[in-house]
Scaffold this motif. Structure first.
Motif, PDB file in Angstrom:
ATOM      1  N   ARG A  43      52.686  95.707 103.166  1.00  0.00           N
ATOM      2  CA  ARG A  43      53.571  96.047 104.290  1.00  0.00           C
ATOM      3  C   ARG A  43      54.175  94.806 104.915  1.00  0.00           C
ATOM      4  O   ARG A  43      53.573  93.732 104.899  1.00  0.00           O
ATOM      5  CB  ARG A  43      52.794  96.801 105.370  1.00  0.00           C
ATOM      6  CG  ARG A  43      52.327  98.156 104.945  1.00  0.00           C
ATOM      7  CD  ARG A  43      51.635  98.858 106.057  1.00  0.00           C
ATOM      8  NE  ARG A  43      50.885  97.901 106.885  1.00  0.00           N
ATOM      9  CZ  ARG A  43      50.209  98.232 107.963  1.00  0.00           C
ATOM     10  NH1 ARG A  43      50.184  99.458 108.370  1.00  0.00           N
ATOM     11  NH2 ARG A  43      49.542  97.326 108.653  1.00  0.00           N
ATOM     12  N   ASN A  44      55.349  94.979 105.516  1.00  0.00           N
ATOM     13  CA  ASN A  44      56.040  93.826 106.088  1.00  0.00           C
ATOM     14  C   ASN A  44      55.476  93.380 107.423  1.00  0.00           C
ATOM     15  O   ASN A  44      55.729  92.260 107.848  1.00  0.00           O
ATOM     16  CB  ASN A  44      57.539  94.108 106.220  1.00  0.00           C
ATOM     17  CG  ASN A  44      57.839  95.197 107.218  1.00  0.00           C
ATOM     18  OD1 ASN A  44      56.996  96.020 107.524  1.00  0.00           O
ATOM     19  ND2 ASN A  44      59.047  95.216 107.725  1.00  0.00           N
ATOM     20  N   ASP A  45      54.713  94.202 108.118  1.00  0.00           N
ATOM     21  CA  ASP A  45      54.180  93.777 109.408  1.00  0.00           C
ATOM     22  C   ASP A  45      52.890  92.970 109.277  1.00  0.00           C
ATOM     23  O   ASP A  45      52.331  92.529 110.274  1.00  0.00           O
ATOM     24  CB  ASP A  45      53.981  94.969 110.340  1.00  0.00           C
ATOM     25  CG  ASP A  45      53.084  96.039 109.751  1.00  0.00           C
ATOM     26  OD1 ASP A  45      52.796  95.967 108.550  1.00  0.00           O
ATOM     27  OD2 ASP A  45      52.688  96.952 110.495  1.00  0.00           O
ATOM     28  N   LEU A  46      52.430  92.728 108.062  1.00  0.00           N
ATOM     29  CA  LEU A  46      51.284  91.851 107.830  1.00  0.00           C
ATOM     30  C   LEU A  46      51.755  90.399 107.821  1.00  0.00           C
ATOM     31  O   LEU A  46      52.916  90.103 107.580  1.00  0.00           O
ATOM     32  CB  LEU A  46      50.628  92.160 106.483  1.00  0.00           C
ATOM     33  CG  LEU A  46      50.044  93.555 106.276  1.00  0.00           C
ATOM     34  CD1 LEU A  46      49.511  93.676 104.869  1.00  0.00           C
ATOM     35  CD2 LEU A  46      48.962  93.826 107.289  1.00  0.00           C
ATOM     36  N   THR A  47      50.826  89.494 108.061  1.00  0.00           N
ATOM     37  CA  THR A  47      51.133  88.081 107.928  1.00  0.00           C
ATOM     38  C   THR A  47      50.811  87.635 106.507  1.00  0.00           C
ATOM     39  O   THR A  47      50.155  88.348 105.749  1.00  0.00           O
ATOM     40  CB  THR A  47      50.309  87.245 108.924  1.00  0.00           C
ATOM     41  OG1 THR A  47      48.920  87.390 108.607  1.00  0.00           O
ATOM     42  CG2 THR A  47      50.581  87.675 110.349  1.00  0.00           C
ATOM     43  N   GLN A  48      51.248  86.441 106.156  1.00  0.00           N
ATOM     44  CA  GLN A  48      50.976  85.920 104.823  1.00  0.00           C
ATOM     45  C   GLN A  48      49.470  85.723 104.638  1.00  0.00           C
ATOM     46  O   GLN A  48      48.948  85.945 103.541  1.00  0.00           O
ATOM     47  CB  GLN A  48      51.717  84.601 104.615  1.00  0.00           C
ATOM     48  CG  GLN A  48      51.530  84.039 103.224  1.00  0.00           C
ATOM     49  CD  GLN A  48      52.344  82.778 103.000  1.00  0.00           C
ATOM     50  OE1 GLN A  48      53.169  82.417 103.832  1.00  0.00           O
ATOM     51  NE2 GLN A  48      52.115  82.135 101.887  1.00  0.00           N
TER      52      GLN A  48
ATOM     53  N   LYS B  72      58.341 104.203 105.189  1.00  0.00           N
ATOM     54  CA  LYS B  72      59.130 103.748 106.341  1.00  0.00           C
ATOM     55  C   LYS B  72      59.278 102.227 106.414  1.00  0.00           C
ATOM     56  O   LYS B  72      59.590 101.681 107.454  1.00  0.00           O
ATOM     57  CB  LYS B  72      58.541 104.270 107.648  1.00  0.00           C
ATOM     58  CG  LYS B  72      58.521 105.785 107.733  1.00  0.00           C
ATOM     59  CD  LYS B  72      57.982 106.248 109.046  1.00  0.00           C
ATOM     60  CE  LYS B  72      57.947 107.759 109.092  1.00  0.00           C
ATOM     61  NZ  LYS B  72      57.384 108.264 110.336  1.00  0.00           N
ATOM     62  N   ASN B  73      59.059 101.526 105.316  1.00  0.00           N
ATOM     63  CA  ASN B  73      59.210 100.070 105.277  1.00  0.00           C
ATOM     64  C   ASN B  73      60.436  99.713 104.454  1.00  0.00           C
ATOM     65  O   ASN B  73      60.672 100.276 103.392  1.00  0.00           O
ATOM     66  CB  ASN B  73      57.975  99.414 104.649  1.00  0.00           C
ATOM     67  CG  ASN B  73      56.762  99.523 105.534  1.00  0.00           C
ATOM     68  OD1 ASN B  73      56.723  98.955 106.607  1.00  0.00           O
ATOM     69  ND2 ASN B  73      55.783 100.295 105.087  1.00  0.00           N
ATOM     70  N   ARG B  74      61.206  98.754 104.949  1.00  0.00           N
ATOM     71  CA  ARG B  74      62.379  98.266 104.225  1.00  0.00           C
ATOM     72  C   ARG B  74      62.120  96.924 103.548  1.00  0.00           C
ATOM     73  O   ARG B  74      62.893  96.500 102.710  1.00  0.00           O
ATOM     74  CB  ARG B  74      63.563  98.118 105.170  1.00  0.00           C
ATOM     75  CG  ARG B  74      64.048  99.435 105.727  1.00  0.00           C
ATOM     76  CD  ARG B  74      65.332  99.234 106.518  1.00  0.00           C
ATOM     77  NE  ARG B  74      65.782 100.463 107.109  1.00  0.00           N
ATOM     78  CZ  ARG B  74      66.545 101.359 106.483  1.00  0.00           C
ATOM     79  NH1 ARG B  74      66.912 101.140 105.250  1.00  0.00           N
ATOM     80  NH2 ARG B  74      66.931 102.452 107.093  1.00  0.00           N
ATOM     81  N   LYS B  75      61.045  96.250 103.923  1.00  0.00           N
ATOM     82  CA  LYS B  75      60.680  94.961 103.339  1.00  0.00           C
ATOM     83  C   LYS B  75      59.201  94.974 102.996  1.00  0.00           C
ATOM     84  O   LYS B  75      58.443  95.795 103.506  1.00  0.00           O
ATOM     85  CB  LYS B  75      60.963  93.805 104.300  1.00  0.00           C
ATOM     86  CG  LYS B  75      62.413  93.556 104.545  1.00  0.00           C
ATOM     87  CD  LYS B  75      62.607  92.339 105.406  1.00  0.00           C
ATOM     88  CE  LYS B  75      64.090  92.062 105.565  1.00  0.00           C
ATOM     89  NZ  LYS B  75      64.330  90.807 106.264  1.00  0.00           N
ATOM     90  N   GLY B  76      58.790  94.021 102.153  1.00  0.00           N
ATOM     91  CA  GLY B  76      57.390  93.932 101.799  1.00  0.00           C
ATOM     92  C   GLY B  76      57.039  92.538 101.292  1.00  0.00           C
ATOM     93  O   GLY B  76      57.897  91.801 100.801  1.00  0.00           O
ATOM     94  N   HIS B  77      55.768  92.186 101.413  1.00  0.00           N
ATOM     95  CA  HIS B  77      55.250  90.927 100.877  1.00  0.00           C
ATOM     96  C   HIS B  77      54.894  91.145  99.408  1.00  0.00           C
ATOM     97  O   HIS B  77      54.111  92.039  99.086  1.00  0.00           O
ATOM     98  CB  HIS B  77      53.992  90.495 101.640  1.00  0.00           C
ATOM     99  CG  HIS B  77      54.235  90.131 103.059  1.00  0.00           C
ATOM    100  ND1 HIS B  77      54.645  88.879 103.434  1.00  0.00           N
ATOM    101  CD2 HIS B  77      54.120  90.851 104.205  1.00  0.00           C
ATOM    102  CE1 HIS B  77      54.764  88.836 104.740  1.00  0.00           C
ATOM    103  NE2 HIS B  77      54.466  90.029 105.235  1.00  0.00           N
TER     104      HIS B  77
ATOM    105  N   VAL C 157      48.715  98.147 101.236  1.00  0.00           N
ATOM    106  CA  VAL C 157      49.428  97.954  99.973  1.00  0.00           C
ATOM    107  C   VAL C 157      50.354  99.149  99.763  1.00  0.00           C
ATOM    108  O   VAL C 157      49.902 100.299  99.673  1.00  0.00           O
ATOM    109  CB  VAL C 157      48.446  97.801  98.788  1.00  0.00           C
ATOM    110  CG1 VAL C 157      49.199  97.691  97.483  1.00  0.00           C
ATOM    111  CG2 VAL C 157      47.552  96.596  99.000  1.00  0.00           C
ATOM    112  N   LEU C 158      51.653  98.864  99.689  1.00  0.00           N
ATOM    113  CA  LEU C 158      52.625  99.936  99.491  1.00  0.00           C
ATOM    114  C   LEU C 158      52.680 100.381  98.035  1.00  0.00           C
ATOM    115  O   LEU C 158      52.677 101.566  97.733  1.00  0.00           O
ATOM    116  CB  LEU C 158      54.017  99.462  99.934  1.00  0.00           C
ATOM    117  CG  LEU C 158      54.168  99.051 101.392  1.00  0.00           C
ATOM    118  CD1 LEU C 158      55.552  98.488 101.633  1.00  0.00           C
ATOM    119  CD2 LEU C 158      53.897 100.229 102.298  1.00  0.00           C
ATOM    120  N   ARG C 159      52.764  99.424  97.123  1.00  0.00           N
ATOM    121  CA  ARG C 159      52.835  99.709  95.685  1.00  0.00           C
ATOM    122  C   ARG C 159      52.104  98.613  94.939  1.00  0.00           C
ATOM    123  O   ARG C 159      52.024  97.470  95.397  1.00  0.00           O
ATOM    124  CB  ARG C 159      54.286  99.727  95.177  1.00  0.00           C
ATOM    125  CG  ARG C 159      55.137 100.853  95.675  1.00  0.00           C
ATOM    126  CD  ARG C 159      54.824 102.140  94.913  1.00  0.00           C
ATOM    127  NE  ARG C 159      55.808 103.165  95.160  1.00  0.00           N
ATOM    128  CZ  ARG C 159      55.779 104.011  96.170  1.00  0.00           C
ATOM    129  NH1 ARG C 159      54.839 103.927  97.070  1.00  0.00           N
ATOM    130  NH2 ARG C 159      56.696 104.943  96.307  1.00  0.00           N
TER     131      ARG C 159
END
Length: 156
Positions: A11-16, A54-59, A85-87
């Motif tokens: 998910r994009n709201d996680l940090t690296q 509902k996420n447009r970006k991802g790590h 983990v989205l995918r």
């Protein structure tokens, strides 16, 4: 032992650092089963082709694994259970390439590209030639004053 490449999208709201923690969990599963992580690349926060949960970006993270099939199945199970983990996708490969992947190589090429000349400058206005902004005083571009005695409009 077979070789695998696993790509996961978090998910994009996680940090690296949180993405690295997920990767460390996967690495511990692999090492407990007698395998090892040969390659580990963080591709960064990238835009998705379509919305996922509902996420447009991802790590994005790439892992090169040298482990038994049972360990790979456990990794896939743990990634499926993790809500962050989205995918994920795992492929069996013949060799793990030690060189940077095409994603990181492209990023390096973009940084090295010359950014000096970017083409001609556009005109200042939408329909203007730009001469007025450059204070061009040539006679053919100056407005001619009207003569007081010249009646172009038909008034007397």
């Amino acid at each position: 032992m077979p070789l695998y490449e696993t790509v996961l999208i978090a998910r994009n709201d996680l940090t690296q650092q949180q993405v690295e923690t997920i990767t460390d969990q996967i690495a511990s599963i692999v090492t407990e089963a007698g395998g090892e992580v040969k390659k580990r690349e963080y591709w960064g926060l990238r835009g998705l082709a379509y919305r996922i949960k509902k996420n447009r970006k991802g790590h994005y993270m790439l892992l090169g694994l040298d482990c038994p099939a049972a360990a790979e199945q456990e990794v896939a199970r743990q990634l499926g259970l993790n809500e962050d983990v989205l995918r994920h996708m795992t492929l069996r490969i013949e060799t793990i390439d030690e060189n940077p992947s095409a994603i990181l190589a492209k990023r390096g090429d973009d940084r090295e590209r010359d950014r000096g000349f970017r083409g001609p400058r556009p005109a200042a206005g939408r329909f203007s030639s730009g001469r007025r902004e450059r204070n061009d005083d040539r006679e053919e571009y100056r407005a001619r004053p009207r003569d007081e005695g010249d009646n172009a409009g038909g008034e007397e």
